[in-house]
Structure formats: structure tokens, C-alpha cells
Enzyme design. Structure first.
Site, PDB file in Angstrom:
ATOM      1  N   ARG A 198      13.386   0.495 -11.732  1.00 14.30           N
ATOM      2  CA  ARG A 198      12.814  -0.643 -11.027  1.00 14.30           C
ATOM      3  C   ARG A 198      13.329  -0.694  -9.592  1.00 14.30           C
ATOM      4  O   ARG A 198      14.359  -0.103  -9.257  1.00 14.30           O
ATOM      5  CB  ARG A 198      13.179  -1.952 -11.741  1.00 14.30           C
ATOM      6  N   LYS A 253      17.510  -5.616 -16.016  1.00 12.39           N
ATOM      7  CA  LYS A 253      17.371  -7.046 -16.205  1.00 12.39           C
ATOM      8  C   LYS A 253      18.483  -7.577 -17.100  1.00 12.39           C
ATOM      9  O   LYS A 253      18.913  -6.920 -18.034  1.00 12.39           O
ATOM     10  CB  LYS A 253      16.012  -7.360 -16.835  1.00 12.39           C
ATOM     11  N   HIS A 313       6.541  -0.553  -8.235  1.00 15.16           N
ATOM     12  CA  HIS A 313       6.199  -0.646  -9.651  1.00 15.16           C
ATOM     13  C   HIS A 313       5.084   0.330 -10.020  1.00 15.16           C
ATOM     14  O   HIS A 313       5.021   0.784 -11.174  1.00 15.16           O
ATOM     15  CB  HIS A 313       5.789  -2.078 -10.009  1.00 15.16           C
ATOM     16  N   ARG A 341       6.779   3.376 -10.918  1.00 20.04           N
ATOM     17  CA  ARG A 341       7.353   3.233 -12.266  1.00 20.04           C
ATOM     18  C   ARG A 341       6.276   3.508 -13.317  1.00 20.04           C
ATOM     19  O   ARG A 341       6.509   4.229 -14.294  1.00 20.04           O
ATOM     20  CB  ARG A 341       7.915   1.826 -12.420  1.00 20.04           C
ATOM     21  N   HIS A 380      12.798  -0.898 -21.488  1.00 20.88           N
ATOM     22  CA  HIS A 380      11.983  -1.944 -22.085  1.00 20.88           C
ATOM     23  C   HIS A 380      12.670  -2.529 -23.317  1.00 20.88           C
ATOM     24  O   HIS A 380      13.317  -1.816 -24.076  1.00 20.88           O
ATOM     25  CB  HIS A 380      10.616  -1.387 -22.504  1.00 20.88           C
ATOM     26  N   TYR A 427       0.955   2.168 -21.750  1.00 21.12           N
ATOM     27  CA  TYR A 427       0.708   3.452 -21.095  1.00 21.12           C
ATOM     28  C   TYR A 427      -0.155   4.374 -21.943  1.00 21.12           C
ATOM     29  O   TYR A 427      -0.806   5.271 -21.408  1.00 21.12           O
ATOM     30  CB  TYR A 427       2.042   4.122 -20.742  1.00 21.12           C
TER      31      TYR A 427
END
Length: 294
Positions: A147, A171, A240, A243, A266, A275
Site C-alpha cells: 500500500r 493497517k 492502489h 497494487r 488482506h 481479482y
């Protein structure tokens, strides 16, 4: 409604939420509070019922607010009321039977491999420090899928050249290791040589500005957008997107979905599964263009 200070402190100190996320939570709660005050006057959280929440949702939709934004706001209010329930401030959550508006999920935009090869192999970035840095940033985004905030937060000590891994902090301060190959290793070594000579006095950050300080989000976005514009005309040209490009490329080259999930950091496999739809849409496009009876 009661002041949100204790809830905000809970998000900041106990949940370690990012500053931007906390601002969104507070804004959403105050927005609901303003709506209720205009509608019926000042109410305590325990006096707010589902009908008022539904009226707020309708008012947002009438203003043209996107379904995804409405659902994000509802998520903030849900978290707020769960907090109040645990603290005993309320005995009933007015959102327990509230369903947000349905939203269509757009497929993530990505750059084709040929365009990425053209950008990274055939594009001139300049001989100076800035050009070398910008090239390395694009290589790193494409090779690791990290990220924007993770790239900005990288320090020199986070890159282990002997083990060929990068430690990133994602995160909620969760850390993970991302492996890298020889090509990115060579690019990073070249960048460090140029950086250390051009900027002998600097912060501990891996990527820095000309003044030696850590990059800002705006600078990174500008670097990616400006350089992607050299090879693609797509509307979205953000970090992004790179990414997404990393994940799509990995999937197209037979990487397992679970492995991609871990590399991207994730929480849920369902997040990564988007995806598979992206690659299938590309497959359908090729079929429709090539088959005579498509």
C-alpha cells in the site's frame, strides 16, 4: 446524542485506527447528530430509533450520496452503538435491523503487463536522484503490491537484502514480510547508491525527498499518476492501481489465491477473490474480440 470523545479515544488508543479513519468516524457520527437535531431536536443515543436512522439514509440517498458512502457511514454508526452498548449507555442498538443500500462493486482497475514493461524498461526517468527514486517506487509497487502508506513508512532497516524480504507495517500496525527478487534488488541498490551520495544527511526513511525528509502521500500519488500517464490513458492512475496490478499479474501467472492474500495483507480471502473476477473479465474481452461467433 452524547459527546463522542470517549469513542474517539477508544478508536485511537485501544484500536490503533489511522488518523484519517478516526476523522471519518467522527464526521459520520456528527452528521447523524446534526440530522437528528434538525428533525426532532437534541436526543440522547438511547432515544434514537431505527426509523430515524432510516430517514437519515433516505436523506443521504436523496442528496446523491453513493451507496458505498452511505454504507461506510452506517458502519461508523454501528461501531459507535456497539461501543455504547458495551459501556451500558444504551440497551438497544437501533441499527440491529437496518440494512444499507445495495451497491455495485466495480472491478479493480489494473495496468496490463505489456504497459508495465514499457514503463519500467523503456521509459526514461532521468539521471538524477528524483528520477532514480521515482523509478524505484514504481518497481516496488509493482513487485510487492504494498500500500501507499506502507511504502511511505518504510525505513532502511525494513529492507533485508540478505534474506530478500521487506518488512511492512500495514493497517492497524500489523506487520508482514514480502519477498522480492533479483530485479528489484538491483534497482534498490542503485537507488540507495544515488540517494546516499545526493543526500548524505537524511531521515531513517527508505524513500526521501530532496531535503532528506520522508515522502508525503501527495508526492507519491503525483509520482505514480505522472509516470503511468506515459503508458496508459485510463482514468485511475493511483498507487492502489499498481497494487491491483500486482495481484492481477500474480493471479494470471498461476499464483494461489491464498498466497496473494498473505502478500497483500488482506484480512479475508473474500477481499482477494475480486481479482479472480478481474482476470475473468479480461478473458471474456479477449474471447469477444477473437471468436467469430462471440
Amino acid at each position: 446524542m452524547l459527546a463522542t470523545d470517549s469513542f474517539i479515544e477508544y478508536l485511537q488508543y485501544e484500536r490503533n485506527y489511522a488518523a484519517g479513519t478516526i476523522v471519518n468516524y467522527k464526521t459520520d457520527i456528527l452528521e447523524l447528530q446534526d440530522f437528528i437535531e434538525e428533525k426532532v431536536g437534541d436526543l440522547a443515543p438511547s432515544e434514537v430509533d431505527a426509523d430515524l436512522i432510516r430517514e437519515w439514509i433516505i436523506s443521504l440517498m436523496d442528496k446523491g450520496v453513493k451507496a458505498s458512502t452511505v454504507n461506510r457511514k452506517l458502519s461508523s454508526i454501528r461501531a459507535y452503538y456497539k461501543f455504547l452498548l458495551r459501556r451500558g449507555v444504551v440497551t438497544v442498538n437501533p441499527l440491529r435491523k437496518i440494512t444499507g443500500p445495495k451497491e455495485s462493486k466495480p472491478l479493480p482497475a489494473f495496468v496490463k503487463e505489456a504497459d508495465m514493461d514499457k514503463l519500467l524498461d523503456d521509459t526514461y526517468f532521468g539521471d538524477g536522484f528524483a528520477g532514480c527514486r521515482d523509478h524505484t517506487i514504481l518497481e516496488m509497487f509493482y513487485a510487492t503490491g504494498m500500500r501507499r502508506a506502507e511504502l511511505i513508512g518504510l525505513d532502511d532497516c525494513d529492507v533485508d537484502f540478505s534474506a530478500s524480504v521487506i518488512k511492512v507495517t500495514g493497517k492497524r500496525n500489523k506487520q508482514r514480510l514480502i519477498p522480492f527478487g533479483e530485479e528489484l534488488k538491483e534497482v534498490m541498490h542503485r537507488y540507495l547508491d544515488v540517494r546516499n551520495e545526493a543526500i548524505p544527511v537524511r531521515s531513517e526513511a527508505f524513500f526521501v525527498r530532496e531535503n532528506g525528509e520522508r515522502l508525503t502521500p501527495h508526492i507519491v500519488v503525483d509520482i505514480v499518476k505522472r509516470n503511468l500517464s506515459k503508458v496508459v490513458t485510463m482514468k485511475k492512475r493511483s498507487p492502489h492501481v499498481l497494487r491491483h496490478t500486482f495481484a492481477t499479474t500474480m493471479l494470471n501467472h498461476d499464483a494461489e489465491l491464498g498466497a496473494i492474500k498473505e502478500l497483500l495483507g488482506h484480512e479475508s480471502l473474500a477481499t482477494t477473490e475480486v481479482y479472480t473476477h478481474t482476470t475473468f473479465e479480461e478473458l471474456k474481452k479477449v474471447y469477444n474480440q477473437a471468436h467469430p461467433r462471440a
